[in-house]
Scaffold this active site. Structure first.
Site, PDB file in Angstrom:
ATOM      1  N   SER A  16      33.548 -22.152  74.171  1.00  0.00           N
ATOM      2  CA  SER A  16      33.309 -21.543  72.853  1.00  0.00           C
ATOM      3  C   SER A  16      31.827 -21.220  72.631  1.00  0.00           C
ATOM      4  O   SER A  16      30.949 -22.039  72.917  1.00  0.00           O
ATOM      5  CB  SER A  16      33.777 -22.494  71.741  1.00  0.00           C
ATOM      6  OG  SER A  16      33.441 -21.928  70.487  1.00  0.00           O
ATOM      7  N   SER A  18      30.843 -20.440  69.556  1.00  0.00           N
ATOM      8  CA  SER A  18      30.616 -20.672  68.125  1.00  0.00           C
ATOM      9  C   SER A  18      29.456 -21.649  67.853  1.00  0.00           C
ATOM     10  O   SER A  18      28.644 -21.378  66.954  1.00  0.00           O
ATOM     11  CB  SER A  18      31.901 -21.176  67.451  1.00  0.00           C
ATOM     12  OG  SER A  18      32.832 -20.127  67.390  1.00  0.00           O
ATOM     13  N   THR A  65      40.633 -22.805  66.628  1.00  0.00           N
ATOM     14  CA  THR A  65      41.062 -21.813  67.601  1.00  0.00           C
ATOM     15  C   THR A  65      42.323 -22.318  68.293  1.00  0.00           C
ATOM     16  O   THR A  65      42.935 -23.302  67.847  1.00  0.00           O
ATOM     17  CB  THR A  65      39.884 -21.436  68.538  1.00  0.00           C
ATOM     18  OG1 THR A  65      40.317 -20.408  69.406  1.00  0.00           O
ATOM     19  CG2 THR A  65      39.334 -22.598  69.333  1.00  0.00           C
ATOM     20  N   LYS A  69      45.771 -22.601  65.014  1.00  0.00           N
ATOM     21  CA  LYS A  69      45.649 -21.695  63.866  1.00  0.00           C
ATOM     22  C   LYS A  69      46.866 -21.685  62.937  1.00  0.00           C
ATOM     23  O   LYS A  69      46.723 -21.439  61.743  1.00  0.00           O
ATOM     24  CB  LYS A  69      45.358 -20.266  64.349  1.00  0.00           C
ATOM     25  CG  LYS A  69      43.952 -20.120  64.908  1.00  0.00           C
ATOM     26  CD  LYS A  69      43.650 -18.677  65.269  1.00  0.00           C
ATOM     27  CE  LYS A  69      42.272 -18.565  65.883  1.00  0.00           C
ATOM     28  NZ  LYS A  69      41.874 -17.193  66.154  1.00  0.00           N
ATOM     29  N   ASP A 105      39.374 -13.858  60.907  1.00  0.00           N
ATOM     30  CA  ASP A 105      39.564 -13.011  62.098  1.00  0.00           C
ATOM     31  C   ASP A 105      39.792 -11.543  61.718  1.00  0.00           C
ATOM     32  O   ASP A 105      39.348 -10.635  62.413  1.00  0.00           O
ATOM     33  CB  ASP A 105      40.773 -13.504  62.918  1.00  0.00           C
ATOM     34  CG  ASP A 105      40.435 -14.705  63.785  1.00  0.00           C
ATOM     35  OD1 ASP A 105      39.255 -14.895  64.126  1.00  0.00           O
ATOM     36  OD2 ASP A 105      41.375 -15.462  64.123  1.00  0.00           O
ATOM     37  N   GLY A 130      50.572 -11.651  68.772  1.00  0.00           N
ATOM     38  CA  GLY A 130      50.278 -13.049  68.457  1.00  0.00           C
ATOM     39  C   GLY A 130      49.421 -13.140  67.206  1.00  0.00           C
ATOM     40  O   GLY A 130      49.400 -12.230  66.365  1.00  0.00           O
ATOM     41  N   GLY A 131      48.675 -14.242  67.097  1.00  0.00           N
ATOM     42  CA  GLY A 131      47.857 -14.488  65.908  1.00  0.00           C
ATOM     43  C   GLY A 131      46.766 -13.443  65.711  1.00  0.00           C
ATOM     44  O   GLY A 131      46.527 -12.980  64.576  1.00  0.00           O
ATOM     45  N   ALA A 132      46.097 -13.052  66.803  1.00  0.00           N
ATOM     46  CA  ALA A 132      45.019 -12.063  66.674  1.00  0.00           C
ATOM     47  C   ALA A 132      45.589 -10.719  66.238  1.00  0.00           C
ATOM     48  O   ALA A 132      44.976  -9.985  65.449  1.00  0.00           O
ATOM     49  CB  ALA A 132      44.266 -11.923  67.998  1.00  0.00           C
ATOM     50  N   TYR A 216      36.515 -11.686  74.931  1.00  0.00           N
ATOM     51  CA  TYR A 216      35.049 -11.586  75.059  1.00  0.00           C
ATOM     52  C   TYR A 216      34.479 -12.360  76.240  1.00  0.00           C
ATOM     53  O   TYR A 216      33.269 -12.356  76.451  1.00  0.00           O
ATOM     54  CB  TYR A 216      34.341 -11.986  73.754  1.00  0.00           C
ATOM     55  CG  TYR A 216      34.527 -13.416  73.326  1.00  0.00           C
ATOM     56  CD1 TYR A 216      33.718 -14.432  73.817  1.00  0.00           C
ATOM     57  CD2 TYR A 216      35.490 -13.745  72.392  1.00  0.00           C
ATOM     58  CE1 TYR A 216      33.881 -15.741  73.406  1.00  0.00           C
ATOM     59  CE2 TYR A 216      35.660 -15.047  71.967  1.00  0.00           C
ATOM     60  CZ  TYR A 216      34.848 -16.039  72.479  1.00  0.00           C
ATOM     61  OH  TYR A 216      35.013 -17.334  72.064  1.00  0.00           O
ATOM     62  N   GLY A 237      34.638  -7.623  72.283  1.00  0.00           N
ATOM     63  CA  GLY A 237      35.186  -8.803  71.592  1.00  0.00           C
ATOM     64  C   GLY A 237      34.098  -9.668  70.979  1.00  0.00           C
ATOM     65  O   GLY A 237      34.333 -10.380  69.995  1.00  0.00           O
TER      66      GLY A 237
HETATM   67  P1  NAP Z   1      48.818 -15.469  71.190  1.00  0.00           P
HETATM   68  O1  NAP Z   1      49.236 -15.829  69.810  1.00  0.00           O
HETATM   69  O2  NAP Z   1      49.197 -16.351  72.333  1.00  0.00           O
HETATM   70  O3  NAP Z   1      49.404 -13.969  71.478  1.00  0.00           O
HETATM   71  C1  NAP Z   1      49.206 -13.354  72.696  1.00  0.00           C
HETATM   72  C2  NAP Z   1      49.953 -12.003  72.728  1.00  0.00           C
HETATM   73  O4  NAP Z   1      49.609 -11.388  73.977  1.00  0.00           O
HETATM   74  C3  NAP Z   1      51.469 -12.095  72.678  1.00  0.00           C
HETATM   75  O5  NAP Z   1      51.985 -11.075  71.890  1.00  0.00           O
HETATM   76  C4  NAP Z   1      51.894 -11.916  74.140  1.00  0.00           C
HETATM   77  O6  NAP Z   1      53.097 -11.180  74.300  1.00  0.00           O
HETATM   78  C5  NAP Z   1      50.791 -11.033  74.688  1.00  0.00           C
HETATM   79  N1  NAP Z   1      50.634 -11.300  76.123  1.00  0.00           N
HETATM   80  C6  NAP Z   1      50.291 -12.468  76.705  1.00  0.00           C
HETATM   81  N2  NAP Z   1      50.226 -12.306  78.045  1.00  0.00           N
HETATM   82  C7  NAP Z   1      50.571 -11.013  78.298  1.00  0.00           C
HETATM   83  C8  NAP Z   1      50.710 -10.264  79.486  1.00  0.00           C
HETATM   84  N3  NAP Z   1      50.487 -10.799  80.691  1.00  0.00           N
HETATM   85  N4  NAP Z   1      51.057  -8.967  79.362  1.00  0.00           N
HETATM   86  C9  NAP Z   1      51.296  -8.409  78.172  1.00  0.00           C
HETATM   87  N5  NAP Z   1      51.194  -9.078  76.994  1.00  0.00           N
HETATM   88  C10 NAP Z   1      50.834 -10.377  77.069  1.00  0.00           C
HETATM   89  O7  NAP Z   1      47.252 -15.316  71.281  1.00  0.00           O
HETATM   90  P2  NAP Z   1      46.213 -14.913  70.109  1.00  0.00           P
HETATM   91  O8  NAP Z   1      45.840 -16.125  69.323  1.00  0.00           O
HETATM   92  O9  NAP Z   1      46.731 -13.727  69.394  1.00  0.00           O
HETATM   93  O10 NAP Z   1      44.932 -14.525  70.959  1.00  0.00           O
HETATM   94  C11 NAP Z   1      44.986 -13.446  71.860  1.00  0.00           C
HETATM   95  C12 NAP Z   1      43.607 -13.133  72.403  1.00  0.00           C
HETATM   96  O11 NAP Z   1      42.798 -12.675  71.344  1.00  0.00           O
HETATM   97  C13 NAP Z   1      42.890 -14.337  72.983  1.00  0.00           C
HETATM   98  O12 NAP Z   1      43.149 -14.439  74.350  1.00  0.00           O
HETATM   99  C14 NAP Z   1      41.438 -14.055  72.697  1.00  0.00           C
HETATM  100  O13 NAP Z   1      40.818 -13.532  73.849  1.00  0.00           O
HETATM  101  C15 NAP Z   1      41.465 -12.987  71.631  1.00  0.00           C
HETATM  102  N6  NAP Z   1      40.756 -13.432  70.414  1.00  0.00           N
HETATM  103  C16 NAP Z   1      39.466 -13.073  70.283  1.00  0.00           C
HETATM  104  C17 NAP Z   1      38.750 -13.451  69.156  1.00  0.00           C
HETATM  105  C18 NAP Z   1      37.303 -13.020  69.018  1.00  0.00           C
HETATM  106  O14 NAP Z   1      36.620 -13.533  68.122  1.00  0.00           O
HETATM  107  N7  NAP Z   1      36.838 -12.075  69.820  1.00  0.00           N
HETATM  108  C19 NAP Z   1      39.372 -14.211  68.153  1.00  0.00           C
HETATM  109  C20 NAP Z   1      40.722 -14.549  68.315  1.00  0.00           C
HETATM  110  C21 NAP Z   1      41.398 -14.175  69.465  1.00  0.00           C
HETATM  111  P3  NAP Z   1      54.552 -11.827  74.108  1.00  0.00           P
HETATM  112  O15 NAP Z   1      54.799 -11.784  72.628  1.00  0.00           O
HETATM  113  O16 NAP Z   1      55.434 -10.933  74.882  1.00  0.00           O
HETATM  114  O17 NAP Z   1      54.466 -13.227  74.658  1.00  0.00           O
END
Ligand code: NAP
Length: 272
Positions: A16, A18, A65, A69, A105, A130-132, A216, A237
């Site tokens: 992280s 942060s 994180t 969340k 976010d 997902g959450g993002a 990122y 990111g």
């Molecule tokens: P999450 O809730 O686990 O959701 C991940 C999503 O990605 C799901 O919809 C999943 O699809 C899809 N996915 C996972 N692996 C895949 C693959 N191989 N091919 C296609 N789709 C795939 O995760 P999240 O909390 O939303 O976070 C996702 C990403 O956002 C993190 O990895 C992080 O890098 C980024 N993020 C960045 C920040 C920032 O400040 N820059 C903040 C938050 C998050 P399915 O529904 O089909 O499983």
């Protein structure tokens, strides 16, 4: 003496940025003797004890994180309207024993786009559900953008799209990006064991696209590298990390964060 302690909690957490970002802000404002920010690895099964600890120790704030969340919500006393609509909390503020959950976010996403495009009427493709993605869909649709969600799992993606009045397409069915202005990756494709992969076929990118990868680490993902090669505008990111962190900084300290200092801190750390 340090009186206000903030933590970023998650699992894993070692990578992280942060603590570096918030600590640089405290130092620049001369409040580093009042505030401290550290990282703590909290496995999913220890979240309740961590929240009890926050109350017991009188900690000022938590940045949450993966994987906390959503799970943190029932452990709090109150959550903001935005966090409730998104269904996820990434910031917990301890207001004299009252634990309030926020989601910053979505601001991380919209504020990163503002210097590049007008959000009203922007045609955005959001990859992932997902959450993002929920934060992105909330931020984009409430700012007037037209959103299409593309996801691997059809049911999950379609449900999320319906929650925010967005369209839905299965990610493997994307054969053209002609109708979109912004391509936003919220999947983890491009990091970890998916490092060299792009969430979409890079050959579909066009110079007029804005390509935003929320991943990122690394800064230059396969998607960003392909966008640079194509001549598209890019958003890192790290910008999302910065803008969600600036709002968090303000929630914890009641002072606006020093943007340039905090930006430089994370961009420099990401090169290390
Ligand atoms: P999450 O809730 O686990 O959701 C991940 C999503 O990605 C799901 O919809 C999943 O699809 C899809 N996915 C996972 N692996 C895949 C693959 N191989 N091919 C296609 N789709 C795939 O995760 P999240 O909390 O939303 O976070 C996702 C990403 O956002 C993190 O990895 C992080 O890098 C980024 N993020 C960045 C920040 C920032 O400040 N820059 C903040 C938050 C998050 P399915 O529904 O089909 O499983």
């Amino acid at each position: 003496m340090i009186q206000k302690i903030c933590l970023v909690i998650g699992d894993p957490i070692a990578q992280s940025l942060s603590p570096i970002m918030h600590s640089a802000g405290y130092k620049a404002l001369g409040i580093e003797k009042e505030f401290a920010f550290h990282a703590a690895r909290v496995p999913a099964e220890n979240l309740k004890q961590a929240i009890d600890g926050m109350r017991g120790l009188g900690l000022r704030g938590f940045a949450c994180t993966i994987p906390h969340k959503v799970a943190v919500i029932p452990l709090l006393d109150q959550i903001s309207e935005e966090a409730s609509k998104i269904g996820a909390v990434n910031t917990v503020v301890n207001e004299n024993g009252n634990l309030v959950g926020y989601n910053t976010d979505y601001l991380g996403i919209t504020k990163s786009i503002v210097p590049h495009a007008d959000l009203v009427g922007l045609k955005a493709l959001v990859l992932g559900a997902g959450g993002a993605s929920r934060a992105a869909c909330f931020g984009l649709t409430s700012s007037g953008a037209q959103v299409t969600v593309a996801n691997r799992s059809i049911e999950k993606g379609a449900r999320l799209a319906a929650d925010f009045g967005a369209n839905f397409i299965e990610i493997s069915a994307l054969k053209s990006l002609d109708q979109f202005d912004l391509i936003l990756n919220t999947t983890p494709v491009g990091m970890g064991n998916l490092l060299e992969q792009s969430p979409i076929n890079p050959a579909l990118l066009q110079p007029r696209h804005i390509v935003f990868d929320t991943v990122y680490r690394p800064k230059n993902t396969a998607l960003i590298s392909a966008a640079l090669k194509c001549g598209s505008k890019i958003i890192y990111g790290l910008d999302m990390l910065l803008h969600q962190g600036l709002k968090q900084f303000e929630l914890f300290t009641s002072i606006p964060g020093p943007e340039t200092v905090m930006r430089n801190a994370i961009y420099t750390a990401s090169e290390a």
